[in-house]
Every structure is written in C-alpha cells, then in structure tokens.
Design a protein around this motif. Sequence first.
Motif, short mmCIF file in Angstrom:
data_model
loop_
_atom_site.label_atom_id
_atom_site.label_comp_id
_atom_site.label_asym_id
_atom_site.label_seq_id
_atom_site.Cartn_x
_atom_site.Cartn_y
_atom_site.Cartn_z
N ALA A 8 0.87 -1.31 -0.02
CA ALA A 8 0.18 0.03 0.09
C ALA A 8 0.89 1.10 -0.09
CB ALA A 8 -1.03 0.04 1.11
N GLN A 9 1.98 1.12 0.57
CA GLN A 9 2.74 2.32 0.80
C GLN A 9 3.40 2.60 -0.61
OE1 GLN A 9 2.75 -0.26 2.92
NE2 GLN A 9 2.36 0.63 4.86
N VAL A 10 3.95 1.54 -1.27
CA VAL A 10 4.83 1.79 -2.51
C VAL A 10 3.84 2.06 -3.60
CG1 VAL A 10 5.90 0.64 -4.25
CG2 VAL A 10 6.75 0.15 -1.89
N ARG A 11 2.68 1.68 -3.41
CA ARG A 11 1.50 2.08 -4.49
C ARG A 11 1.34 3.58 -4.81
NH1 ARG A 11 -2.72 -0.41 -7.16
NH2 ARG A 11 -2.44 -2.32 -6.11
N THR A 12 1.58 4.22 -3.66
CA THR A 12 1.52 5.84 -3.70
C THR A 12 2.76 6.43 -4.21
OG1 THR A 12 2.71 6.17 -1.48
CG2 THR A 12 0.31 5.69 -1.50
N ILE A 13 3.80 5.84 -4.45
CA ILE A 13 5.02 6.37 -5.07
C ILE A 13 4.65 6.45 -6.68
CG2 ILE A 13 7.48 6.52 -5.37
CD1 ILE A 13 7.61 4.69 -2.84
#
Length: 701
Positions: free
Chosen positions: A172-177
Amino acid sequence: MTEGELESDMQNPYLREPPTDFAPVDELSRGEAETQARLLREALHEHDRRYYVEADPVIADRTYDALFERLEALEDALDLATPDSPTQRVGGEPVDELATVDHVAPMLSIDQSVEEEAVREFDRRVRNAVGDVTYVCEPKFDGLSVEVVYEDGEFQRAATRGDGEAGDDVTAQVRTIRAVPLRLRGTPPEELAVRGEVYMPRDAFTRHNRERIEAGEEPFANPRNAAAGSLRQLDPAVVAGRPLACFFYDVMAASDGDAPETQTEALAAFEEWGLPVAGRVDRVDDIDAAVDYRNRLMDERDGLNYEVDGTVIKVDSRSAREELGSTARAVRWAFAYKFPARTEATTVEDVVVQVGRTGRLTPVALLDPVDVGGVTVSRATLHNPDEIADLGVDIGDRVRVKRAGDVIPHVDEVVEKRSEGVFSFPDACPVCGSPVERDGPLAFCTGGLTCEAQLERTIEHYGSRKGLDIEGLGGERVAQLVDADLVTGLADLYRLDVDALAELEGWGQRSAEKLLGEVDDAREPPLDDFLSALGIPEVGQSTARNVAREFGSLDALPLSDDADFGGFEDRLQTVPDVGPTVAHHVREFFENHENRAAIADLLTAVDPQDLDTDDGATPLEGLTFVFTGSLSVSRADAADLVERHGGRVTSSVSSNTSYLVVGDSPGRNKRDDAAANDVPELTETEFETVLGEHGVDYPPA
C-alpha cells in the motif's frame, strides 16, 4: 490494442496540450464516462512515465492536476475506479502493523569495501571462477531496498528487504509512489520480480524538511532516513504526502526463459517497461575501468539529485552470475566499492536541546563552522542522552564530525578532551519546565497537553479521525491558529470567534463558520473518543475504548490531586490489551498536574458521554476480523464498528482470526493465509449477517 500499449495522440486527447474544460459529469452517458476515464488513466500513466523515467514532461503540473481531478470525479460519481488507476495512489486504510511476506527470490546483500585492493581481489576471484567477464558499473544508492512484483504487467505487491528471505509488506505504501508504475508498458514477462531502491530526491528532501520545520515537526536527518521512515509508515496516506521516488536495478525472478540475458539488457528492458532507472551506468571490460568509474562518480556525486555512497560493480552475464552463485549472505557476482566517509575535526561551542512535536528531546551540538566535504557545517546531532554519555562529550571538546552523505551531520567521536566533564542532560523540558522522562535511550517532555512545543501536534491529533474527527483542523490551519495566538490550549478551540477566524489569510466567513460548527458538534463526544483525542502516550483508539469500558465515566478517572494513582495503575492492568508499560504511561499522564489542569479547562466546554459497561455492550467479544478489498463503507468505519462492540480487528490473518471479510479487489496474500489457516471468508453481505446475529447493525450509522 495490446496490454500496456498507448493510443496515439490523435486518439487520446489528454496526451499533449490536453483540454481541461470538461463538461459536467452528469451530462455524460455511462459509455462516454467510461471511455473518458480510460483515456485519462492511460494519459496519466504516460505523463508519470515521461516525468519519472524520461525526465521530460510534456504538460505543466497544473494541467496534470486538472486531469487527475477529473478522473477522480468520474470514478467517484460512477464507481469506475480500477486497481491500476493513478487515483489509487493516494493511500489506503491504516494498519496496526506491517505484515511479513516471503520474497519471490532471496534479496541477498553484496560484499563491500572502501579499499581498492579488496575490489581487485573480487575481480581475481571472479576471473578464476568463470574466466574473462564484462562488468556493469552503477551508482550505489543510499535508500531503502525493495522487491516489487508484477503479474501480467500489473503491480501486485512490494516488500522491504527484511532478513533477505522475507520482509515487511509495504504494498500500500509503494503503490503511492508515482515513480513506480502500476501497469508496465510493452510485453514484460508474465511474472516479474524486480529489485529497486526507494529514495527521496535531494531537492524534494530540502523542500519537505522546510515544510516540516514550518509545521513545527522535527526535520529528517538525511534523505535515507526520510525514505526509510516514510515507507514504514502504517498509514499509506502519510506516505502519499511525501516526495518519494524509486530506481530499479535488478531482475530478481521472471517467468521461465523471460529474464534478460545480461544486466545491460535488463536495464534497457526496464526503460521499455516504464521502470525508472538512474542512468549513469557504464559497461566496462576490466577492473581498472571499474575503479576509474567509481572515482569519477565520487567526484560528481555532489551534483546528483540523489544520495550515493559508492559504486556497485556487477558481472554483466546472467549465466556467469549463476555459475558464480552466492554465499548464505551475499552474491559472489557483485561488489560495492564504497566512498570514504567525509569527516573533519572542530570544537563544540555549545549544546542546545530541542523539543520536537512528539515531546522528544534531541541534543544538538553547535560547532565552530568547518568545511566537511565541501559543505560548511555549524551544527551536528548528538542523538540522545545515551549517545552523549557514550561519547563523553561536553562544551569545549574537540570532536570529529561525520557527514557520510548526511544532510544533518553527527558527532562521531571526541578527538581532544578539553572540558572537565560530560554535558548534563536537563531534567526539565527547556520549553515548559515539565519533568523529562527517559524511555530507553530517548528522553521525552512529560508536559503533554501544556507544552508549547507540542501544541500543534496536540491540536491536530485532537481533531483527527483518531480523535474527535473535527474536519478542518489539518496541519496548515492549526499552525495558523497557533501563530495568531487564537489557540494556546485545547479548550481555546471552543472559544474561537468567527470574525477573528475570518480575518486569517485564506479564510472567510463561510469557512470560519464551518469550522466552528464542526467544533460545536464535538462538545459531547463518547468517553472513548475523548480519551483517544487527548493523545495519551501508548493509547490509541482500541486501548481508549477498553479503558472507557472499564471505567465507564470520566468521574471514575483520577482528575484530582488526592486521587489514588497507584490503585488506578493497578486497575488499568486488568484492562484487555493494557500491560504494565501502557498502564504506567496512562498513570503518568493523569498524575501530571498540568495535564489535569488542561483537562479541567477543556471540561468547561466539553461533556464526554458515559459508556454502557454492561455485558450487552460487547456482543462481538472473542471474535477477530481481518478485512481485505473495498467495502461499501470505509474499512476504518467497519473496524471501528467491530471494536466498539467488543471485537478485534487485525491487519493480518492468523490461526486466531475468526473471519476474513472480502470486499471488492481483495489482496491475494490474505486470502491465501485464510485458506492455509482454515479461516472462513465472508462477503460483505455475509459479514452483515454475522453482525446481525450478534445484535449489531451494519452498515454503521
């Protein structure tokens, strides 16, 4: 049109000089809206690629924002969102902890040294094993290594390196990059796992630190810490607000026969697939050329917009790599030729102790200015009281300052003891005078609600979703209220004046009245929400709810000087999920006279409502739920409903899980874990039925 292939500029009007004067959504047919949304998604993916991979954007930022907002409007109005839509980068529901996932292939480390002879010994070992080779030289990024997995060209998951075999699930965190494509271009392997480095560009780091300081937050020490700390945030929405980027540099695994034969081919394929690479890569025939590359990069590193701490020298041929193999810890086909750390000696002129927004006290050495690697350094962190004691440092000592790429340098050692002692860390907060408490090596102000240094954070938390959910109390507005001296404590929120608010920059009569309406609606909160809003150390929403159930009313809590704080702490330890550490923190919060005075002031305007402590208030007690996918309500609201009625919600499936609730576009890992642990799956309708059987209405009101 094949998967990942773009329509031409003629077919997709949003690729170059796109129109932004859109017709109202409700004037479009469903088919027209679906077509426009698809074209916008394709265009935004291409604009992201042009910006992050090609570094050659073709539209202005404001135009990009207009296209993005239009896509959001279409998806929200007609439920058109897809998992790979750029709008899905904004974050997701917060989790209690990061789950652990196994890597597709081991993420091994590489041997490293600052000594040239060690590099030449690596070359001798390689050539003795496989004969002549060609090397590829790349920058050694100083960020956080991640594994990113794609299936059929679509982003599936991401994980940190961890122990090399498994790492934290940061999907979920990397998806925001935005630099990480959600859909690859061209024809990548059906199954592809790539290794990359998440980092924060230098210019973005400087801007972000300035914003943090202006907001009263502690700045990050360096870009690497900023990237690592951001990626491990439990709330993906926080990550979405930070300027992270990513470079990719290795294929970890690919479908049979689909992996590029050389590292050179892999990097070229990355660019074709839309995966950003750093460039500055050289293919060399011998180790002398590799050493020259490292020395050139060391001379040029200050001009790069990302941190590097050396050069990685890799065998180009994949077959030669497989023949060389690896040890249990590191691959034998690559070596990191590190840059030497940059240090200089200077004198400590003074030591100041800063108080951050969390109450943490950080000692900073003020130095006789010295040039360290081309940068004038006049201050350096001493980290914490234990670090001061270990160094034995005091004002007047001559110390060695180390940058090693850090934007905020640190004191590495005392090289000449000129003082007679060690700096005495204060027992009282330098801002509010409250006692300082140690938590391991760290020190914190116990002033809590009354410490001016923590005021903005206290107010933000009070109005956040984890508090009383007062819309309009974001960081920027809270800073305005504090800077204008309109709010000096929580109780002042309820004394705000419409006219005074309306005079602030960016405000008006309507926005002022709206905020005051939101504040007025928060005058009679449930006791558990009130306790959570106070920001008591170690007390989140779940713990606050359990404490509120145990005590029932505010009158049962120790709010007077003669209260039995010891008995209060003992009773706290009988509360579910409250152990000795949490109980001690809660006791100290209420035992602090200034905190109780602030609460007393707050209670002149707020009337927390008692909770029903009968057994009927916890019909879901003993049940544990895990959610995956999208529900008709936010997962946070669904979790809140469960916990309000005595159940538990966790972020990962285990043998203790009662049910996995599966919404739209669910994650594969949780469903696999549920099957492995014989955990029943529920659709949202079945979830509603289970809650109804226990007397709980769903969806929540």
